[in-house]
Design an enzyme around this catalytic site. Structure first.
Site, short mmCIF file in Angstrom:
data_model
loop_
_atom_site.label_atom_id
_atom_site.label_comp_id
_atom_site.label_asym_id
_atom_site.label_seq_id
_atom_site.Cartn_x
_atom_site.Cartn_y
_atom_site.Cartn_z
N THR A 36 -42.82 -21.83 -6.66
CA THR A 36 -41.74 -21.43 -5.75
C THR A 36 -42.23 -21.55 -4.32
O THR A 36 -43.42 -21.42 -4.03
CB THR A 36 -41.29 -19.97 -6.01
N CYS A 42 -39.84 -27.54 6.99
CA CYS A 42 -40.95 -28.03 6.17
C CYS A 42 -40.42 -28.81 4.97
O CYS A 42 -39.25 -28.74 4.63
CB CYS A 42 -41.80 -26.87 5.66
N HIS A 59 -46.42 -28.03 0.17
CA HIS A 59 -45.54 -27.48 1.22
C HIS A 59 -46.19 -27.81 2.55
O HIS A 59 -47.22 -27.24 2.89
CB HIS A 59 -45.43 -25.96 1.03
#
Length: 190
Positions: A36, A42, A59
């Site tokens: 998650t 981003c 990420h």
């Protein structure tokens, strides 16, 4: 008694949730794992090899390669994190020709500033194309942040859009200015 590995739709208590923050990349081959993350401008790349049963997510904040930056800040750059993710997948048995990717994020969350989200999205798509990784979907752009869930073994991904920034931020109440007393009049001391 043998127990089957839970599917992505299994009881939420059986899931192992791994939260990624900016600068992270994770790879896993356990069917109960769900990655998650929260995204604005981003990007999260969710890449897997369906035949090898392994996948991962990263990420990143900026598309560049971090040249001339400190080593801490380079960990937030797309090039570094995309390479880290692909290499992590290959180490776990993925085959480069079989990789497929979903991309999320790249929102334009602030009006009046440069569109860093758009630049991030273009970089991520260009990286996949240059590396020969199939782009199979996702959600890029827009003006809202997202919460992403990705099951690396099955490839299932879920996106939950966040409230727009102007609605999500509490309104700050500014008290009315105090007016100065009028000159003259009685004076009372305590």
């Amino acid at each position: 008694m043998s127990r089957l590995s839970p599917s992505p739709m299994a009881d939420p208590a059986d899931r192992l949730r791994i939260n990624l923050i900016q600068g992270d990349a994770q790879v896993d081959d356990r069917p109960n794992v769900v990655f998650t993350t929260l995204l604005g401008s981003c990007i999260a790349a969710c890449i897997r090899d369906p035949g090898a049963g392994v996948g991962g997510m990263n990420h990143f904040l900026l598309p560049g390669d971090g040249a001339g930056s400190s080593s801490t800040s380079t960990q937030s750059y797309g090039l570094y994190l995309m390479e880290l993710l692909v290499n992590g997948l290959l180490k776990k048995g993925a085959r480069k020709h079989a990789l497929e990717a979903k991309l999320f994020g790249g929102a334009r969350t602030m009006n009046g500033l440069s569109d860093i989200g758009g630049k991030n999205a273009e970089f991520a798509k260009r990286f996949l194309d240059m590396e020969g990784i199939s782009y199979v979907g996702g959600s890029l752009g827009g003006t809202q942040g997202r919460r992403i869930e990705f099951w690396p073994v099955s490839g299932r991904a879920r996106q939950i859009l966040m409230e727009p920034t102007d609605k999500a931020m509490p309104k700050i109440m500014i008290p009315a200015p105090v007016t100065a007393p009028q000159a003259g009049g009685d004076l009372e001391l305590f």
